[in-house]
Design an enzyme around this catalytic site. Structure first.
Site, mmCIF file in Angstrom:
data_model
loop_
_atom_site.group_PDB
_atom_site.id
_atom_site.type_symbol
_atom_site.label_atom_id
_atom_site.label_comp_id
_atom_site.label_asym_id
_atom_site.label_seq_id
_atom_site.Cartn_x
_atom_site.Cartn_y
_atom_site.Cartn_z
ATOM 1 N N CYS A 103 39.956 29.935 48.220
ATOM 2 C CA CYS A 103 41.009 30.931 48.062
ATOM 3 C C CYS A 103 42.351 30.215 48.171
ATOM 4 O O CYS A 103 42.587 29.482 49.132
ATOM 5 C CB CYS A 103 40.885 31.983 49.167
ATOM 6 S SG CYS A 103 42.294 33.102 49.241
ATOM 7 N N CYS B 270 44.430 31.402 51.522
ATOM 8 C CA CYS B 270 44.102 31.044 52.908
ATOM 9 C C CYS B 270 43.168 29.844 53.029
ATOM 10 O O CYS B 270 42.873 29.416 54.142
ATOM 11 C CB CYS B 270 43.498 32.246 53.629
ATOM 12 S SG CYS B 270 41.829 32.650 53.088
ATOM 13 N N CYS C 164 34.589 34.143 28.469
ATOM 14 C CA CYS C 164 35.530 35.266 28.602
ATOM 15 C C CYS C 164 36.955 34.782 28.803
ATOM 16 O O CYS C 164 37.893 35.565 28.730
ATOM 17 C CB CYS C 164 35.105 36.179 29.750
ATOM 18 S SG CYS C 164 35.046 35.370 31.355
ATOM 19 N N CYS D 254 39.385 38.146 48.588
ATOM 20 C CA CYS D 254 39.036 37.251 49.684
ATOM 21 C C CYS D 254 38.880 38.081 50.949
ATOM 22 O O CYS D 254 39.754 38.875 51.295
ATOM 23 C CB CYS D 254 40.136 36.216 49.872
ATOM 24 S SG CYS D 254 39.931 35.211 51.345
ATOM 25 N N CYS E 140 41.876 36.884 53.729
ATOM 26 C CA CYS E 140 43.308 37.201 53.587
ATOM 27 C C CYS E 140 43.545 38.408 52.687
ATOM 28 O O CYS E 140 44.683 38.791 52.483
ATOM 29 C CB CYS E 140 44.080 35.986 53.088
ATOM 30 S SG CYS E 140 43.788 35.589 51.346
ATOM 31 N N HIS F 227 43.670 39.301 46.104
ATOM 32 C CA HIS F 227 42.922 39.697 44.905
ATOM 33 C C HIS F 227 42.434 38.448 44.171
ATOM 34 O O HIS F 227 43.199 37.514 43.920
ATOM 35 C CB HIS F 227 43.830 40.515 43.988
ATOM 36 C CG HIS F 227 43.225 40.815 42.653
ATOM 37 N ND1 HIS F 227 42.258 41.785 42.484
ATOM 38 C CD2 HIS F 227 43.429 40.260 41.432
ATOM 39 C CE1 HIS F 227 41.903 41.820 41.200
ATOM 40 N NE2 HIS F 227 42.598 40.906 40.536
ATOM 41 N N HIS G 35 37.227 40.230 39.343
ATOM 42 C CA HIS G 35 36.233 41.299 39.344
ATOM 43 C C HIS G 35 34.842 40.685 39.273
ATOM 44 O O HIS G 35 34.678 39.533 38.884
ATOM 45 C CB HIS G 35 36.445 42.241 38.159
ATOM 46 C CG HIS G 35 37.693 43.070 38.273
ATOM 47 N ND1 HIS G 35 38.937 42.581 37.919
ATOM 48 C CD2 HIS G 35 37.897 44.337 38.729
ATOM 49 C CE1 HIS G 35 39.851 43.523 38.153
ATOM 50 N NE2 HIS G 35 39.248 44.594 38.636
ATOM 51 N N ASP H 159 26.653 41.257 34.259
ATOM 52 C CA ASP H 159 26.146 40.628 33.030
ATOM 53 C C ASP H 159 26.081 39.108 33.153
ATOM 54 O O ASP H 159 26.240 38.397 32.167
ATOM 55 C CB ASP H 159 26.998 41.053 31.831
ATOM 56 C CG ASP H 159 28.476 40.699 32.021
ATOM 57 O OD1 ASP H 159 28.804 40.039 33.025
ATOM 58 O OD2 ASP H 159 29.281 41.086 31.169
ATOM 59 N N ARG I 133 28.331 38.098 37.411
ATOM 60 C CA ARG I 133 29.410 37.278 36.873
ATOM 61 C C ARG I 133 30.669 37.562 37.676
ATOM 62 O O ARG I 133 31.307 38.584 37.491
ATOM 63 C CB ARG I 133 29.642 37.582 35.391
ATOM 64 C CG ARG I 133 30.879 36.907 34.803
ATOM 65 C CD ARG I 133 30.931 37.020 33.287
ATOM 66 N NE ARG I 133 30.976 38.404 32.831
ATOM 67 C CZ ARG I 133 32.107 39.058 32.486
ATOM 68 N NH1 ARG I 133 33.268 38.444 32.546
ATOM 69 N NH2 ARG I 133 32.059 40.314 32.086
ATOM 70 N N CYS J 104 34.197 36.997 37.956
ATOM 71 C CA CYS J 104 35.213 36.629 36.982
ATOM 72 C C CYS J 104 36.534 36.470 37.736
ATOM 73 O O CYS J 104 37.083 37.436 38.234
ATOM 74 C CB CYS J 104 35.295 37.730 35.927
ATOM 75 S SG CYS J 104 36.411 37.370 34.590
HETATM 76 ZN ZN LIG Z 1 41.946 34.119 51.261
#
Ligand SMILES: [Zn+2]
Length: 131
Positions: free
Chosen positions: A44, A47, A62, A93, A96, A99, A102, A106, A114, A116
């Site tokens: 991440c 953090c 993708c 995460c 922290c 975001h 997603h 599939d 997956r 993503c």
């Molecule tokens: Zn984090």
């Protein structure tokens, strides 16, 4: 750990802040890690929590780095997301609350998942040759 908005604004680049704290999505095929296949671990960016190993990364076509398995499912937070008018599962995460992207159903075996990810939500740590 200081996780105030002021902390993140000061610490993160504008791009990383938009993704991690405002749930932005980077444009497909533009991220640093989309086509990176080196061995290592993806943390991440917010953090430093290790989230994905390179040996679970696959080319989903993708335009975003995709993984079929997290290092530990407890390091990921799952949230329902109806922003586009249909249900998706947002992943953050767990430490922290940044975001990440997603997760979809599939993906390839063995998990069928997956994950993503936005490259801009991650930091890649290469594996040393002698490891
Ligand atoms: Zn984090």
């Amino acid at each position: 750990m200081d996780s105030s908005d002021a902390y993140w604004r000061k610490t993160l680049s504008p791009e990383a802040y938009a993704i991690l704290r405002q749930r932005a999505t980077e444009r497909p095929h533009t991220g640093t890690y989309d086509q990176l296949w080196d061995k290592g671990v993806y943390q991440c960016l917010g953090c430093g929590l290790p989230l994905f190993y390179s040996n679970t990364k696959f080319d989903a076509g993708c335009g975003w780095p995709s993984f079929f398995q997290a290092i530990d499912s407890t390091r990921i937070r799952y949230l329902n997301d109806f922003e586009l008018g249909y249900p998706r599962t947002e992943i953050r995460c767990a430490r922290c609350d940044g975001h990440l992207g997603h997760v979809f159903n599939d993906g390839p075996p063995p998990t069928g998942l997956r994950f993503c990810l936005n490259s801009g939500a991650l930091k890649f740590i290469p594996k040393h040759k002698d490891e």
